[in-house]
Design an enzyme around this catalytic site. Structure first.
Site, short mmCIF file in Angstrom:
data_model
loop_
_atom_site.label_atom_id
_atom_site.label_comp_id
_atom_site.label_asym_id
_atom_site.label_seq_id
_atom_site.Cartn_x
_atom_site.Cartn_y
_atom_site.Cartn_z
CE LYS A 1 -4.86 -9.68 -4.84
NZ LYS A 1 -5.97 -9.76 -3.95
CE LYS B 1 -13.88 -6.62 -4.14
NZ LYS B 1 -13.03 -7.03 -2.98
CE LYS C 1 -4.28 -1.55 -0.02
NZ LYS C 1 -4.14 -2.98 -0.01
P1 ADP Z 1 -9.54 -7.74 -3.51
O1 ADP Z 1 -8.19 -8.34 -3.32
O2 ADP Z 1 -10.11 -8.04 -4.81
O3 ADP Z 1 -9.62 -6.29 -3.13
P2 ADP Z 1 -10.40 -8.59 -0.94
O4 ADP Z 1 -9.07 -8.10 -0.54
O5 ADP Z 1 -11.58 -7.99 -0.25
O6 ADP Z 1 -10.52 -8.46 -2.50
O7 ADP Z 1 -10.43 -10.17 -0.78
C1 ADP Z 1 -11.49 -10.90 -0.26
C2 ADP Z 1 -11.19 -12.37 -0.30
O8 ADP Z 1 -10.97 -12.79 -1.65
C3 ADP Z 1 -9.94 -12.78 0.47
O9 ADP Z 1 -10.16 -14.02 1.09
C4 ADP Z 1 -8.89 -12.92 -0.60
O10 ADP Z 1 -7.87 -13.84 -0.26
C5 ADP Z 1 -9.71 -13.45 -1.75
N1 ADP Z 1 -9.09 -13.10 -3.03
C6 ADP Z 1 -8.98 -11.87 -3.58
N2 ADP Z 1 -8.35 -11.94 -4.77
C7 ADP Z 1 -8.04 -13.25 -4.96
C8 ADP Z 1 -7.40 -13.98 -6.02
N3 ADP Z 1 -6.97 -13.36 -7.11
N4 ADP Z 1 -7.26 -15.31 -5.88
C9 ADP Z 1 -7.71 -15.95 -4.77
N5 ADP Z 1 -8.33 -15.33 -3.76
C10 ADP Z 1 -8.51 -14.00 -3.85
#
Ligand code: ADP
Ligand code: TRP
Length: 329
Positions: A194, A197, A111
């Site tokens: 990965k 969002k 971040k």
């Molecule tokens: P983002 O990373 O999209 O902002 P979050 O941080 O809110 O989403 O993640 C919510 C859940 O989704 C967590 O358990 C996270 O490990 C899982 N997650 C997010 N992106 C991935 C990904 N590319 N592959 C597997 N799990 C993911």
């Protein structure tokens, strides 16, 4: 009965990474364990303090959870800020979290790199708040994607430290959970990293069939292998990784064989992948639209969830205060 906790930040529509990393696993466990699933709106404020869109994002996340199969009759579904005990536990746990370890957290360092203009204390304490989400229900298991591994390690460290300092065996060792397999990482379609969002490389559960086809067809590839069993470049390995998660094993095996024998046509592979993704996403998308229009129902779900979550949280806080010596007159 085991206790399971997980959450997702409401910062945009849910994507395939959220679905396969966390949500689907949670859905598969919800009838066999005591399950709490929440919308991490406090956490979203560390990066998205957006009063105009916050409620809309929370509503979307809720509708998307339910559409993906969360059952409010069995699982407790709630909004993090409806359970202020989480904030209290976070404050108390922060007394035993050291600045150095928080500064070394990979997500915090990332971040700082990406948003040097907004390095706030909430971001630094993110792992403490996350540990509180988990420990407020004394969770045994936490279904999350691979990117959350370090946060889970920190949760266990905070729990052990609390137990040691106060000479109790109160908090459990909460373990990440993926049915005995390695935690999932769904890659993005842009060739590296990965799906996320904020990365803008995702397929969303709310995407139309047409958008899904377009996004998949645009995924980065290369000129194709020139010799048998050639190691894959990252963008190709990523497409195969998504196919392995979404498609039938025979489909994956077929294209892997085509790659290894230099016969692969990426266009064909992408077409197949897009259709397989559509098979998963389109029924969910249709349910999202139906559920979102039922405002009263959504209100009932979160009110019921908040009440159940608060009961569990109250019990934990009663014990934590007693252990720490916070006594009522
Ligand atoms: P983002 O990373 O999209 O902002 P979050 O941080 O809110 O989403 O993640 C919510 C859940 O989704 C967590 O358990 C996270 O490990 C899982 N997650 C997010 N992106 C991935 C990904 N590319 N592959 C597997 N799990 C993911
Ligand atoms: N930090 C998680 C993420 O960004 C979301 C989250 C917050 C969470 N609290 C949690 C996940 C508790 C599991 C358990 O993905």
């Amino acid at each position: 009965m085991k206790t399971v906790v997980s959450g997702i930040r409401p910062t945009g529509h849910l994507h395939l990474g959220n679905y396969y990393g966390a949500l689907q696993n949670f859905v598969r466990m919800q009838h066999d364990a005591k399950c709490y699933f929440f919308i991490a709106d406090y956490h979203s404020l560390t990066t998205h303090p957006d009063p105009v869109h916050l409620h809309e994002n929370v509503t979307n996340a809720l509708a998307e959870y339910l559409a993906a199969g969360l059952d409010p009759q069995t699982a407790t579904i709630y909004i993090q800020s409806d359970v202020p005990q989480v904030a209290e536990l976070s404050l108390l746990l922060s007394m035993h979290a050291y600045i150095g370890e928080l500064e070394r957290t990979a997500s915090f360092k990332e971040k700082i790199r990406k948003h040097p203009e907004n390095i706030n204390a909430g971001l630094l304490c993110y792992p403490v708040l996350m540990a509180s989400d988990i420990l407020i229900h004394r969770a045994d298991f936490v279904p999350v994607g691979k990117d959350q591994e370090q946060h889970l390690e920190m949760t266990r460290k905070f729990a052990r430290r609390f137990n040691t300092i106060y000479g109790v065996e109160y908090f459990p060792e909460s373990m990440p959970y993926n049915f005995g397999r390695e935690l999932t990482k769904v890659p993005g379609l842009d060739g590296s990293g990965k799906m996320g969002k904020s990365e803008g490389n995702g397929i969303y559960l709310a995407d139309t069939d047409e958008i899904i086809r377009k996004k998949v067809m645009k995924a980065v590839t290369d000129q194709g292998p020139t010799e048998p069993n050639q190691p894959m470049a990252e963008p190709i390995a990523n497409i195969f990784a998504i196919m392995k998660i979404v498609s039938a094993p025979e489909t994956y095996g077929h294209f892997l064989d085509e790659y290894n024998t230099c016969r692969i046509r990426y266009g064909d592979m992408k077409k197949q992948l897009a259709e397989d993704i559509i098979k998963v996403v389109s029924p969910i998308r249709e349910r999202i639209a139906q559920i979102k229009s039922r405002e009263t129902y959504l209100g009932e779900v979160v009110a019921h969830g908040a009440q159940k979550a608060r009961e569990s949280a109250d019990e934990t806080m009663r014990c934590v205060r007693e252990i720490m010596g916070i006594k009522r007159f």
